[in-house]
Scaffold this active site. Structure first.
Site, PDB file in Angstrom:
ATOM      1  N   PRO A 239      16.374  33.726 -10.018  1.00 49.98           N
ATOM      2  CA  PRO A 239      17.659  33.474  -9.337  1.00 49.98           C
ATOM      3  C   PRO A 239      18.703  32.973 -10.336  1.00 49.98           C
ATOM      4  CG  PRO A 239      16.118  31.695  -8.869  1.00 49.98           C
ATOM      5  CD  PRO A 239      15.356  32.698  -9.675  1.00 49.98           C
ATOM      6  N   ASP A 414      18.482  29.650 -14.747  1.00 51.28           N
ATOM      7  CA  ASP A 414      17.429  29.885 -13.752  1.00 51.28           C
ATOM      8  C   ASP A 414      17.464  28.722 -12.761  1.00 51.28           C
ATOM      9  OD1 ASP A 414      15.108  30.167 -12.268  1.00 51.28           O
ATOM     10  OD2 ASP A 414      13.838  30.656 -13.982  1.00 51.28           O
ATOM     11  N   HIS A 415      17.859  29.032 -11.519  1.00 56.12           N
ATOM     12  CA  HIS A 415      18.048  27.966 -10.529  1.00 56.12           C
ATOM     13  C   HIS A 415      16.729  27.308 -10.123  1.00 56.12           C
ATOM     14  CE1 HIS A 415      20.373  25.577  -7.905  1.00 56.12           C
ATOM     15  NE2 HIS A 415      21.320  26.455  -7.628  1.00 56.12           N
ATOM     16  N   ARG A 416      15.600  27.958 -10.416  1.00 59.34           N
ATOM     17  CA  ARG A 416      14.316  27.336 -10.132  1.00 59.34           C
ATOM     18  C   ARG A 416      14.048  26.169 -11.071  1.00 59.34           C
ATOM     19  NH1 ARG A 416      10.700  32.608 -10.931  1.00 59.34           N
ATOM     20  NH2 ARG A 416      11.874  32.405 -12.884  1.00 59.34           N
TER      21      ARG A 416
END
Length: 442
Positions: A239, A414-416
């Site tokens: 994401p 990376d939104h994770r």
């Protein structure tokens, strides 16, 4: 008893390679440490050394053969007192155990008869049974994923029980536990692991579309296949979100000019990219929560600042990693980066030199690109896309319009791994370092 020389795994992720060149011939005597062959992986050409002494009794895989699976017998080594006549009686048989790599490689690009075309995406991860890895070729894993087969229920006919294409082609979905009852993958990453990601139109479909036009087919080498698989996976499973800033470079350019004049006697010439590497490394130390990578079901927070830098080469790119970049001087960073870039272009980097890191830099400013969005290289948490420095009118601190050299950067995150505020904090430190470059020398 004759000893099989097996295709080596020259990196943790290597599953097959090209036997580029034999450095010995049949009948040659070799000692431990002698060079036997040059092996091409998806990233580099590496030399393969002998681990035992003896005489090369037979070469099973000719040089130039592509798609040779790891642990395939490529030659036979005779010990003292043995002769070529002993090769045929070597148990499972070095001569008979070696599969035909060329045929396997050829099949890998052709659809199986009476079957749906095999996906060209990255093969699913190696499966396990009772905690032990099930050995199967990448093509066999892709076919099994497409057909819904459980590899743990298939007996392999390849060397040392390895599951090959023929084993999964002959198997039927009904021969293995039904997968329809399994819950649907909970995420895009789960789909990637089962080989369910869409890959676009099939080869035959595209060929039909352009059947009436002149074109040249370009064969994909190992590097291009890897780039296609990894970046498709990255865009489909990571994401991404993007943070953009403009950076005024005038103070940095002035300092760089002064430093290069002072370093001229040592033959050192610093680039703007050297300062960017240093600024990013310092930012990872200033914001340690962002110095992290995604590890499937957890996040790994790194303590050193290991920064990868994209280097364009013919047919692809490398991302060599500068380790402990925060602890190195600008001149040391410059020398190391020049060395890594030079050997990357010659494909002479060792795997440990382009694997790892938590953060990457991609600089297209030297090509005149003002700004762009880079794709994260998994498992990294972020990548900084760097554009060209361009003179622009800006409003100064006194409210007056002035001309400044401005560089646009975009941080893909990376939104994770990194949330929006944390990513903004990292980017702020990078901007502050580059706009006040003397801080990098403290």
């Amino acid at each position: 008893m004759p000893t099989e020389i097996l295709m080596p795994a020259l990196s943790p992720t290597m599953e097959e390679g090209t036997l580029a060149k034999w450095l010995v011939k049949e009948g040659d005597t070799v000692q431990s440490g002698d060079l036997l062959a040059e092996i091409e992986t998806d990233k580099a050409t590496m030399e393969f050394e002998a681990v035992d002494e003896g005489v090369i009794g037979k070469i099973l895989v000719p040089e130039g053969t592509e798609g040779v699976q790891v642990n395939t017998a490529i030659a036979v080594l005779l010990e003292e007192g043995e002769s070529a006549d002993d090769i045929g009686s070597a148990g499972s048989g070095a001569g008979s155990a070696a599969p035909a790599p060329k045929a396997e490689a050829k099949d890998d690009s052709a659809p199986a008869k009476a079957e749906a075309p095999v996906s060209e995406s990255k093969a699913p991860a190696a499966p396990k049974k009772d905690g032990e890895r099930i050995f199967a070729s990448p093509l066999a894993r892709r076919i099994a994923a497409d057909k819904g087969l459980d590899l743990s229920q298939i007996e392999g006919s390849g060397p040392k029980g390895r599951i090959v294409k023929a084993d999964v082609i002959d198997a039927k979905a009904s021969d293995t536990p039904a997968k329809s009852a399994a819950p649907a993958p909970a995420s895009a990453q789960a789909q990637a692991q089962t080989g369910a990601m869409p890959t676009g139109p099939a080869t035959e479909t595209v060929l039909k579309m352009y059947a009436d036009r002149d074109f040249e087919e370009v064969k994909l080498d190992g590097m291009r296949k890897t780039i296609a698989a990894r970046l498709t996976e990255a865009k489909q499973t990571i994401p991404h979100f993007y943070l953009r800033r403009d950076i005024k470079l005038d103070a940095l350019l002035k300092l760089r000019g002064e430093m290069n004049k002072g370093l001229e006697s040592r033959g050192v010439k610093l680039s703007v990219n050297d300062y960017i590497i240093k600024a990013c490394a310092n930012a990872l130390q200033a914001v340690p929560d962002a110095n992290a990578v995604w590890a499937g079901d957890r996040i790994l927070k790194l303590k050193p600042s290991d920064v990868a830098v994209a280097v364009a080469i013919e047919g692809g790119l490398f991302t060599p990693v500068i380790r402990d970049a925060d602890k190195k001087s600008l001149s040391a960073l410059s020398a190391e980066m020049k060395d890594l870039a030079s050997r990357a272009r010659d494909r002479k980097l060792a795997p440990q030199e382009y694997q790892g890191g938590s953060f990457a830099i991609s600089n297209l400013g030297m090509f005149g690109i003002d700004n762009f969005d880079a794709v994260i290289n998994p498992p990294h948490g972020a990548i900084l896309a760097v554009g060209a420095g361009v003179k622009k009118p800006v409003v100064g601190a006194d409210g007056q319009v002035e001309v400044a050299t401005v560089m646009s950067v975009t941080l893909s995150v990376d939104h994770r791994v990194i949330d929006g505020a944390l990513g903004a904090e990292v980017l702020k430190v990078i901007v502050d370092q580059l706009e006040n470059p003397l801080a990098m020398l403290a």
